[in-house]
Design an enzyme around this catalytic site. Sequence first.
Site, PDB file in Angstrom:
ATOM      1  N   GLY A 245     -13.301 -17.001  54.334  1.00  0.00           N
ATOM      2  CA  GLY A 245     -12.040 -16.555  53.753  1.00  0.00           C
ATOM      3  C   GLY A 245     -11.024 -16.101  54.774  1.00  0.00           C
TER       4      GLY A 245
ATOM      5  CE  LYS B 298     -26.874  -3.807  63.163  1.00  0.00           C
ATOM      6  NZ  LYS B 298     -25.646  -3.310  63.806  1.00  0.00           N
TER       7      LYS B 298
ATOM      8  N   PRO C  69      28.809  11.124  42.283  1.00  0.00           N
ATOM      9  CG  PRO C  69      30.929  10.522  41.578  1.00  0.00           C
ATOM     10  CD  PRO C  69      30.039  10.490  42.770  1.00  0.00           C
TER      11      PRO C  69
ATOM     12  N   GLY D 119     -15.730  -6.307  61.745  1.00  0.00           N
ATOM     13  CA  GLY D 119     -15.062  -7.113  60.739  1.00  0.00           C
ATOM     14  C   GLY D 119     -14.830  -6.284  59.493  1.00  0.00           C
ATOM     15  N   GLY D 120     -13.759  -6.584  58.759  1.00  0.00           N
ATOM     16  CA  GLY D 120     -13.483  -5.864  57.521  1.00  0.00           C
ATOM     17  C   GLY D 120     -13.099  -4.435  57.767  1.00  0.00           C
TER      18      GLY D 120
ATOM     19  CB  VAL E 139      24.751   2.889  52.889  1.00  0.00           C
ATOM     20  CG1 VAL E 139      24.713   3.508  54.285  1.00  0.00           C
ATOM     21  CG2 VAL E 139      25.364   1.498  52.937  1.00  0.00           C
TER      22      VAL E 139
ATOM     23  N   PRO F 280     -10.521  -9.235  57.528  1.00  0.00           N
ATOM     24  CG  PRO F 280      -9.308 -10.356  55.879  1.00  0.00           C
ATOM     25  CD  PRO F 280      -9.227  -9.189  56.824  1.00  0.00           C
TER      26      PRO F 280
ATOM     27  CG  ASP G  48     -20.006  -5.564  64.066  1.00  0.00           C
ATOM     28  OD1 ASP G  48     -20.872  -5.183  64.869  1.00  0.00           O
ATOM     29  OD2 ASP G  48     -19.742  -4.963  63.006  1.00  0.00           O
TER      30      ASP G  48
END
Length: 412
Positions: free
Chosen positions: A359, A215, A43, A246-247, A23, A170, A193
């Site tokens: 992925g 792009k 103690p 992204g990423g 606790v 990702p 993006d």
Amino acid sequence: MPPYLLGLRLAGRRVLVVGGGRVAQRRVPALLDAGADVVLVSPAVTATLEGLADHGRITWHQRPYKRGDCRGAWLVQAVTDDPGVNGDVVAEADAARIWAVRADDAEASPAWTPASGHAGDATVGVLLGGDPRRAAGIRDAVVEGLRDGALESRHSRRKPAGVALVGGGPGDPGLITVRGRQLLAMADVVVTDRLVPGGLLDELAADVEVIDAAKIPYGRTVTQDRINEYLVEHARAGRFVVRLKGGDPFVFGRGGEEALYCARHGVPVTVVPGITSAVAVPSAAGIPVTHRGVSQEFHVVSAHVPPGHPASTVDWAALGRANGTIVLLMAVERMALIAPALMRYGRSSDTPVAVVQDGTLPGQRALTATLGTVADEMSAAGVRPPAIVVVGDVVNVAREIDVIRADMGRDP
């Protein structure tokens, strides 16, 4: 009667904690976060609490509680596993008119510690008549709602100024950071993006302006100069702009260029790191980019230009000589040039290679090969971007994990 809720500002004030078990281990960090001068009497303590004492974060008196310990405290926490000791601590605190919390007996405790949490600049505290489990459940629901924007409208919050460069992760929308999702919910304009998790855009309010700055390789594209201009134009018009990538915005995301452009034009920038696909995608496929005894290093390479190209800044000879893991981004169209270069500079043709497409998404698929065969196998399998290529012996670790799982899954 219901308790009276109060936010204590404990910076520089002494707080006594009696007891050094689980606790105490939960409560002491929160007291330190509030700036309290924590004195711990027990103690024995947990390893974590001992570490805090060793680093001077708390004062630990390694002994049992004794009368007089409450003197000078503004708040007392009685959290031992001995009801008698807890009762004595609270009695002393009461006599000195010091608020005390007794962990083992809510009814006998003069004060209760709420289940608390934080979401941005909001602090949430929940009390439910001494029922800590229900209180924690409600606390979690409220904090989650604040973090993902469900409990606040976009217009009711205090927005940051200027531009936020936000890493979307990702691919799986659930892998954006909590801070990234908060800022996205506040946006007036989102500049997005091609590789941004699509589900994140579905969550935006109907009046948010979304600018598609994709792009597309060998296809339609928006120049980086125009993207920079979008950010500054909208920010100067008083809109809060999120540049959603992204990423991670600073891992091959041109986030540095955008931050520089904004700085030169006097526009403040908030940077929210994202989970980069360079590490997350191999992990999602069970491949550790480092592994004890196998690889102590990993190299992340943008392969948008191949070895030998005048625009390449990659030291392919050094990568060929090295023994660490190589993670290749944007390499699908160039593996027929990259693999021979790595072999020419020293990598064995038998070096394991894994290719992970899409992925972290539902359509994720992977193939394994060797450096000598990977280009042909990628072509035969129809691998397309986005895909991450991992070169190195760590690929065998993932294979070993798969074998063990398959063996365990067989009927005895």
